[in-house]
Scaffold this active site. Structure first.
Site, mmCIF file in Angstrom:
data_model
loop_
_atom_site.group_PDB
_atom_site.id
_atom_site.type_symbol
_atom_site.label_atom_id
_atom_site.label_comp_id
_atom_site.label_asym_id
_atom_site.label_seq_id
_atom_site.Cartn_x
_atom_site.Cartn_y
_atom_site.Cartn_z
ATOM 1 N N ARG A 85 12.966 23.183 51.292
ATOM 2 C CA ARG A 85 12.372 22.139 50.454
ATOM 3 C C ARG A 85 13.215 20.877 50.491
ATOM 4 O O ARG A 85 12.691 19.756 50.516
ATOM 5 C CB ARG A 85 12.227 22.632 49.008
ATOM 6 C CG ARG A 85 11.263 23.791 48.841
ATOM 7 C CD ARG A 85 11.030 24.128 47.377
ATOM 8 N NE ARG A 85 10.309 23.062 46.691
ATOM 9 C CZ ARG A 85 10.058 23.061 45.383
ATOM 10 N NH1 ARG A 85 10.487 24.062 44.629
ATOM 11 N NH2 ARG A 85 9.401 22.072 44.826
ATOM 12 N N GLN A 117 8.772 16.298 36.153
ATOM 13 C CA GLN A 117 8.927 17.730 36.387
ATOM 14 C C GLN A 117 9.271 18.005 37.848
ATOM 15 O O GLN A 117 9.616 19.132 38.190
ATOM 16 C CB GLN A 117 7.620 18.453 36.041
ATOM 17 C CG GLN A 117 7.227 18.366 34.582
ATOM 18 C CD GLN A 117 5.846 18.950 34.345
ATOM 19 O OE1 GLN A 117 4.830 18.290 34.533
ATOM 20 N NE2 GLN A 117 5.808 20.209 33.952
ATOM 21 N N HIS A 135 13.517 19.328 35.357
ATOM 22 C CA HIS A 135 13.573 20.613 36.054
ATOM 23 C C HIS A 135 14.610 20.636 37.173
ATOM 24 O O HIS A 135 14.588 21.536 38.015
ATOM 25 C CB HIS A 135 12.186 20.966 36.618
ATOM 26 C CG HIS A 135 11.197 21.331 35.567
ATOM 27 N ND1 HIS A 135 9.827 21.301 35.770
ATOM 28 C CD2 HIS A 135 11.364 21.720 34.269
ATOM 29 C CE1 HIS A 135 9.207 21.658 34.652
ATOM 30 N NE2 HIS A 135 10.120 21.918 33.741
#
Length: 261
Positions: A85, A117, A135
């Protein structure tokens, strides 16, 4: 305690039924803005939402890649998942919605806070400054031993050493399921002062972020949802607009800046 919880639940129920408000009519009186962004805004830049059929994230169960238990059970898998990612960030760029919010951030004369987020860095790369990642961030490392956070690029093999304490205990600086999101005190304080709360590209189903609209309304803010399609919490907003973030967000930002001119 029970009476306090019951009173809050009753207040939220009344908010869900509240009608007769005109979001547009109150824009000219706005001073303080809180904006929540979710996966939908970054999806238009090509970042996958990772929530696929059956609740899978790129073929993995959430329990296998995004919990403290998963990290303890199979650190190699968890680190590899976030390494991929992180690497994918080099292949994407901010879109028109990110750019519009950065323009609002730079020019809005009152208080403004963007709460995301998302764990990517597209808001920063677009130029946003008044920003909190609730997050965590892909390009940050967290030491499980001392709690130090540090910028990170590239792969993060299990056992990577912390530059602050030397422990071989670095992990992705991601808030796993079951962990407390970051900056909640600052977010709650901003929501209590907000005149306008806007949610962009969120599912309306992940708490505590899904409850921000209720908190904002309890404190008197007008609320607006900008989403590709109605979310699970659309009924809680004074107004909900459907369409691509790259279209809706720049138009809303233009209207807000015009109101402040």
């Amino acid at each position: 305690m029970a009476e306090s919880i019951r009173a809050r639940q009753e207040a939220i129920a009344r908010l869900a039924q509240r009608g007769g408000h005109s979001y547009a009519a109150t824009v000219t009186r706005a001073t303080n803005i809180v904006i929540l962004t979710g996966a939908g805004i970054s999806a238009e830049s090509g970042i996958a939402t990772f929530r696929g059929p059956g609740g899978l994230w790129e073929g993995h169960r959430v329990e296998d890649v995004c919990t403290p238990q998963a990290l303890a059970r199979d650190p190699a898998l968890v680190h590899r998942f976030y390494d991929l990612r992180r690497a994918a960030l080099d292949t994407v760029a901010p879109n028109a919605a990110h750019a519009a919010l950065a323009r609002l951030d730079a020019n809005w004369p009152g208080e403004l806070l963007i709460v995301t987020q998302n764990v990517d860095d597209l808001h920063e790369r677009a130029g946003a400054k008044r920003l909190l990642h609730m997050h965590g961030e892909l390009r940050s490392a967290l030491c499980a031993a001392c709690g130090a956070q540090s910028p990170w690029k590239g792969a993060m093999p299990p056992g990577s050493a912390c530059s602050a304490c030397g422990a071989a205990a670095l992990r992705p600086d991601i808030v796993f399921f079951g962990e407390m999101p970051y900056h909640m005190d600052a977010i709650e304080a901003a929501l209590s002062r907000a005149d306008v709360f806007v949610s962009i590209g969120t599912s309306g189903a992940v708490y505590p972020a899904a409850g921000f609209v209720q908190t904002a309304r309890l404190h008197g803010a007008e609320t607006l949802e900008l989403n590709l399609e109605p979310s699970a919490g659309s009924h809680l907003f004074d107004e909900s607009r459907s369409g691509p973030a790259g279209v809706l967000v720049p138009a809303w930002v233009d209207a807000m800046l015009a109101s402040a001119a």
